[in-house]
Design a protein around this motif. Structure first.
Motif, PDB file in Angstrom:
ATOM      1  N   THR A   1       0.789  -1.058  -0.081  1.00  0.00           N
ATOM      2  CA  THR A   1      -0.100  -0.043  -0.023  1.00  0.00           C
ATOM      3  C   THR A   1       0.931   1.375   0.067  1.00  0.00           C
ATOM      4  O   THR A   1       0.480   2.077  -0.190  1.00  0.00           O
ATOM      5  CB  THR A   1      -0.825   0.038   1.150  1.00  0.00           C
ATOM      6  OG1 THR A   1      -0.115   0.022   2.331  1.00  0.00           O
ATOM      7  CG2 THR A   1      -1.750  -1.231   1.279  1.00  0.00           C
ATOM      8  N   GLY A   2       2.214   1.195   0.466  1.00  0.00           N
ATOM      9  CA  GLY A   2       2.831   2.435   0.418  1.00  0.00           C
ATOM     10  C   GLY A   2       2.635   3.159   1.806  1.00  0.00           C
ATOM     11  O   GLY A   2       3.073   4.178   1.803  1.00  0.00           O
ATOM     12  N   GLN A   3       1.938   2.631   2.655  1.00  0.00           N
ATOM     13  CA  GLN A   3       1.729   3.373   3.828  1.00  0.00           C
ATOM     14  C   GLN A   3       2.073   2.595   5.072  1.00  0.00           C
ATOM     15  O   GLN A   3       1.756   1.476   5.269  1.00  0.00           O
ATOM     16  CB  GLN A   3       0.225   3.439   4.093  1.00  0.00           C
ATOM     17  CG  GLN A   3      -0.644   4.447   3.189  1.00  0.00           C
ATOM     18  CD  GLN A   3      -0.181   6.019   3.035  1.00  0.00           C
ATOM     19  OE1 GLN A   3       0.094   6.240   4.157  1.00  0.00           O
ATOM     20  NE2 GLN A   3       0.037   6.474   2.093  1.00  0.00           N
ATOM     21  N   PRO A   4       2.902   3.268   5.879  1.00  0.00           N
ATOM     22  CA  PRO A   4       3.479   2.339   7.047  1.00  0.00           C
ATOM     23  C   PRO A   4       2.656   2.151   7.911  1.00  0.00           C
ATOM     24  O   PRO A   4       1.765   3.140   8.274  1.00  0.00           O
ATOM     25  CB  PRO A   4       4.751   3.549   7.377  1.00  0.00           C
ATOM     26  CG  PRO A   4       4.542   4.669   6.816  1.00  0.00           C
ATOM     27  CD  PRO A   4       3.699   4.567   5.879  1.00  0.00           C
ATOM     28  N   ILE A   5       2.798   1.193   8.712  1.00  0.00           N
ATOM     29  CA  ILE A   5       1.864   0.819  10.026  1.00  0.00           C
ATOM     30  C   ILE A   5       3.080   0.662  11.264  1.00  0.00           C
ATOM     31  O   ILE A   5       3.719  -0.036  11.386  1.00  0.00           O
ATOM     32  CB  ILE A   5       1.144  -0.561   9.744  1.00  0.00           C
ATOM     33  CG1 ILE A   5       0.173  -0.390   8.599  1.00  0.00           C
ATOM     34  CG2 ILE A   5       0.325  -1.154  11.148  1.00  0.00           C
ATOM     35  CD1 ILE A   5      -0.378  -1.679   8.034  1.00  0.00           C
ATOM     36  N   ASP A   6       2.434   1.287  12.240  1.00  0.00           N
ATOM     37  CA  ASP A   6       3.140   1.422  13.617  1.00  0.00           C
ATOM     38  C   ASP A   6       2.948  -0.212  14.160  1.00  0.00           C
ATOM     39  O   ASP A   6       2.160  -0.786  13.945  1.00  0.00           O
ATOM     40  CB  ASP A   6       2.875   2.321  14.647  1.00  0.00           C
ATOM     41  CG  ASP A   6       1.460   2.123  15.038  1.00  0.00           C
ATOM     42  OD1 ASP A   6       1.213   1.493  16.080  1.00  0.00           O
ATOM     43  OD2 ASP A   6       0.570   2.915  14.524  1.00  0.00           O
ATOM     44  N   VAL A   7       4.181  -0.495  14.925  1.00  0.00           N
ATOM     45  CA  VAL A   7       4.199  -2.034  15.496  1.00  0.00           C
ATOM     46  C   VAL A   7       2.887  -2.263  16.411  1.00  0.00           C
ATOM     47  O   VAL A   7       2.506  -3.566  16.254  1.00  0.00           O
ATOM     48  CB  VAL A   7       5.644  -2.216  16.157  1.00  0.00           C
ATOM     49  CG1 VAL A   7       5.553  -1.393  17.561  1.00  0.00           C
ATOM     50  CG2 VAL A   7       5.746  -3.589  16.793  1.00  0.00           C
ATOM     51  N   LEU A   8       2.508  -1.302  17.280  1.00  0.00           N
ATOM     52  CA  LEU A   8       1.382  -1.694  18.056  1.00  0.00           C
ATOM     53  C   LEU A   8      -0.032  -1.948  17.107  1.00  0.00           C
ATOM     54  O   LEU A   8      -0.953  -2.949  17.569  1.00  0.00           O
ATOM     55  CB  LEU A   8       1.055  -0.521  18.913  1.00  0.00           C
ATOM     56  CG  LEU A   8      -0.312  -0.395  19.793  1.00  0.00           C
ATOM     57  CD1 LEU A   8      -0.113  -1.919  20.620  1.00  0.00           C
ATOM     58  CD2 LEU A   8      -0.488   0.693  20.732  1.00  0.00           C
ATOM     59  N   THR A   9      -0.133  -0.954  16.065  1.00  0.00           N
ATOM     60  CA  THR A   9      -1.218  -1.298  15.146  1.00  0.00           C
ATOM     61  C   THR A   9      -1.055  -2.594  14.457  1.00  0.00           C
ATOM     62  O   THR A   9      -2.157  -3.432  14.284  1.00  0.00           O
ATOM     63  CB  THR A   9      -1.536  -0.310  14.252  1.00  0.00           C
ATOM     64  OG1 THR A   9      -1.533   1.163  14.884  1.00  0.00           O
ATOM     65  CG2 THR A   9      -2.581  -0.216  13.136  1.00  0.00           C
ATOM     66  N   ALA A  10       0.127  -2.772  13.961  1.00  0.00           N
ATOM     67  CA  ALA A  10       0.083  -4.138  13.200  1.00  0.00           C
ATOM     68  C   ALA A  10      -0.187  -5.409  14.187  1.00  0.00           C
ATOM     69  O   ALA A  10      -0.678  -6.309  13.886  1.00  0.00           O
ATOM     70  CB  ALA A  10       1.599  -4.316  12.617  1.00  0.00           C
TER      71      ALA A  10
END
Length: 472
Positions: free
Chosen positions: A337-346
Motif C-alpha cells: 500500500t505504501g503506507q507504513p503501520i506502527d508496530v502496535l497497530t500491526a
C-alpha cells in the motif's frame, strides 16, 4: 581479551568528505532499524536503554548533522524487511557490506572492519581447530559474516552449519551441546566471553567484511551523505575512537550477581513489557469480541452470502500461522500500500483478526448449542426472529460460551509473545533484550515464565468469578 582501536578492528583514517552539515537532513527525524541482540554493537544496558557501538555512533552522527533518529529494535532479518518495505529509512546493525547486498541497498562508508572467530563451550577440550569439526554441527547467525565464512569451509572440513537468529541463542545452543562451536564476529564473541557467556575463543580472527549503514537503493541519499559526513567528522575530532574504546578496550570479565539481583535489575524493563502485553491483549480482545459476535451471527444467518463471508474470514485467519499474519501486517501490507503501520497497530490487527476468527466459532457453537425448540417456541408466541434471538437464545448461549471466551483470552495474552519478532516491546521481547546483554538465558526466561503464569492465573480467577456472578 583486549581490543584497542589502532588495529584492523576499526577504520580510523578520516575519509575525504566535507565536514559541512547536510542541510537536507537538518531538523528531520528518520526511523532507523537495528538488531536486538548484537552486543557490543547494539544491546540494552541495565536501565533498558539501547546502547552499543552502532547506537552511539548513530546518535553522535545525528547530533553532528542536525537530525533526529527513531530507533526500531527489530532483529537483523526483520530490520532488513522493514527497510525494504519502507517502514524505516535505514539500517545500522553490524551489517556487512557485500556485493549481493549492494544490489539491493546503498551503503555508507565503512565504519568498522570485522572478522570471524570460532568459539566452543568453556569446558570443551576436544574442539581446537576447524579439522576437529568433521561430522559435527556448528551454528552461526543467519545472514551474518560468520554464516558466510562457516559455509565457505564446511565442505573442506566436513561439518554442518545451523543458522540461528541471534548471538545469545547461538551461544546457548553451543552450551546445550546441540552445536559444538559457533562462528561469530570477533568483537561480539569477545564481548560475550567478557560477560561470562560460558564460551571460549579457540581460533585466530579470519579477515571479514566491513560494516556499513544501509538505505534502499536510490533512496534517502541525503541521509546517506549526512552519515558519511558525520562519520568523517567523528573520526577527525577523536569521538569515533572514544566510542570504540568504550566497548572494546575492556579486558576484565564482568562479575554478575545472583538470581535475586537479576530479578531486581530486570524488574523495571519486564514491568514495561508486561504493561504493553496487557495493552495489546485488551485492545485485541475488544476488537476480536466485536468481530466474533458479528461473524458468529453471520455463520448462523439464513443468508447464504453472510454465511459465505463469515466462513471465508474464519478459514483465512484460522488456516494461516499467526507469525505469518504478523509479518504480513507489519511488512507486507505497507509494501503493497505504501503506507507504513506502527508496530502496535500491526500487532493489534494480527491478534484481533486471529482471535476474532476463533471467537466466531465460539459464538456459532454457543448459539447452535441452544435447543432449537427454544427458538421455535418463542416464534410461536409471536416474537420476531431478532427478538427471539436477543431475549431467548443469546442469554442461554452466553452461559455456554463464557468458558471458551476465558480460554481465548488466555491464548491471546500468550500469543502477544509472538509479536516480539516484529519489535513489539512486550514481555517476551524485554526478556530477550535482558539475556542478550547478560547471557543468563535460563534464569531470565524463568522470570518471564513466572510473570506470565502469575498474570494468567490471576486473570483467569477473576474471569471465573465474573462468570459465576453474571451467569448464575
Amino acid at each position: 581479551m583486549f581490543f584497542g582501536i589502532g588495529g584492523a578492528s576499526a577504520l580510523t583514517a578520516p575519509t575525504s568528505v566535507s565536514t559541512v552539515a547536510q542541510s537536507d537532513v537538518k531538523g528531520k527525524t528518520f526511523a532507523i532499524a537495528t538488531d536486538t541482540t548484537f552486543a557490543p554493537f547494539e544491546f540494552r544496558d541495565g536501565n533498558g536503554n539501547l546502547v552499543g557501538i552502532d547506537m552511539d555512533l548513530l546518535h553522535a552522527i545525528a547530533k553532528d548533522q542536525g537530525f533526529e533518529v527513531d530507533i526500531k529494535s527489530l532483529g537483523f532479518d526483520a530490520a532488513l524487511q522493514a527497510l525494504q518495505s519502507n517502514q524505516v529509512s535505514g539500517v545500522i546493525a553490524g551489517m556487512s557490506i557485500t556485493d549481493e547486498r549492494k544490489k539491493i541497498f546503498d551503503f555508507s562508508d565503512p565504519y568498522f572492519d570485522s572478522g570471524v572467530q570460532m568459539a566452543v563451550a568453556k569446558n570443551n577440550e576436544d574442539i581446537k581447530t576447524y579439522a576437529d569439526l568433521e561430522g559435527k554441527t556448528v551454528t552461526a547467525k543467519r545472514g551474518s559474516e560468520g554464516e558466510t565464512f562457516a559455509n565457505s569451509i564446511k565442505d573442506q572440513y566436513g561439518f554442518k552449519v545451523k543458522a540461528l537468529a541471534d548471538s545469545a541463542t547461538m551461544y546457548d545452543d553451543v552450551k546445550a551441546g546441540n552445536s559444538v562451536a559457533v562462528f561469530d564476529d570477533y568483537p561480539v564473541l569477545a564481548y560475550g566471553v567478557g560477560q561470562n557467556n560460558g564460551l571460549k575463543i579457540v581460533t585466530d580472527k579470519e579477515q571479514g567484511s566491513s560494516y556499513g549503514f544501509a538505505v534502499n537503493k536510490g533512496q534517502n541519499q541525503d541521509l546517506l551523505k549526512a552519515f558519511d559526513t558525520g562519520l568523517a567528522n567523528l573520526k577527525a575530532n577523536g569521538e569515533y575512537n572514544k566510542i570504540l574504546d568504550t566497548y572494546l578496550a575492556k579486558a576484565e570479565a564482568t562479575q554478575q550477581g545472583g538470581f535475586f539481583q537479576l530479578v531486581k535489575d530486570s524488574f523495571p524493563a519486564l514491568m514495561k513489557g508486561l504493561w504493553l502485553t496487557m495493552v495489546a491483549t485488551v485492545l485485541s480482545l475488544a476488537v476480536a469480541l466485536v468481530l466474533g459476535i458479528l461473524f458468529g451471527f453471520f455463520k448462523v444467518s439464513e443468508s447464504r452470502i453472510l454465511r459465505g463471508v463469515a466462513t471465508t474470514y474464519v478459514a483465512i485467519f484460522r488456516g494461516t500461522p499467526l507469525l505469518v499474519q504478523a509479518f504480513f501486517f507489519y511488512f507486507g501490507l505497507p509494501q503493497m500500500t505504501g503506507q507504513p503501520i506502527d508496530v502496535l497497530t500491526a500487532g493489534v490487527l494480527t491478534l484481533s483478526l486471529n482471535a476474532g476468527a476463533y471467537m466466531t466459532e465460539i459464538v456459532r457453537g454457543g448459539i447452535q448449542s441452544v435447543d432449537p425448540g427454544q427458538l421455535e417456541a418463542s416464534r410461536s408466541l409471536g416474537l420476531g426472529y431478532v427478538t427471539s434471538m436477543r431475549r431467548v437464545v443469546v442469554p442461554q448461549a452466553v452461559k455456554i460460551m463464557t468458558p471458551s471466551f476465558i480460554n481465548q483470552f488466555v491464548i491471546t495474552l500468550k500469543d502477544t509473545s509472538l509479536l516480539a519478532v516484529i519489535g513489539f516491546a512486550e514481555l517476551t521481547y524485554q526478556g530477550q533484550q535482558i539475556y542478550a546483554a547478560n547471557f543468563r538465558t535460563g534464569e531470565t526466561l524463568l522470570i518471564v515464565a513466572a510473570l506470565y503464569f502469575i498474570v494468567i492465573t490471576l486473570l483467569t480467577q477473576l474471569s471465573n468469578v465474573l462468570d459465576r456472578k453474571f451467569n448464575k
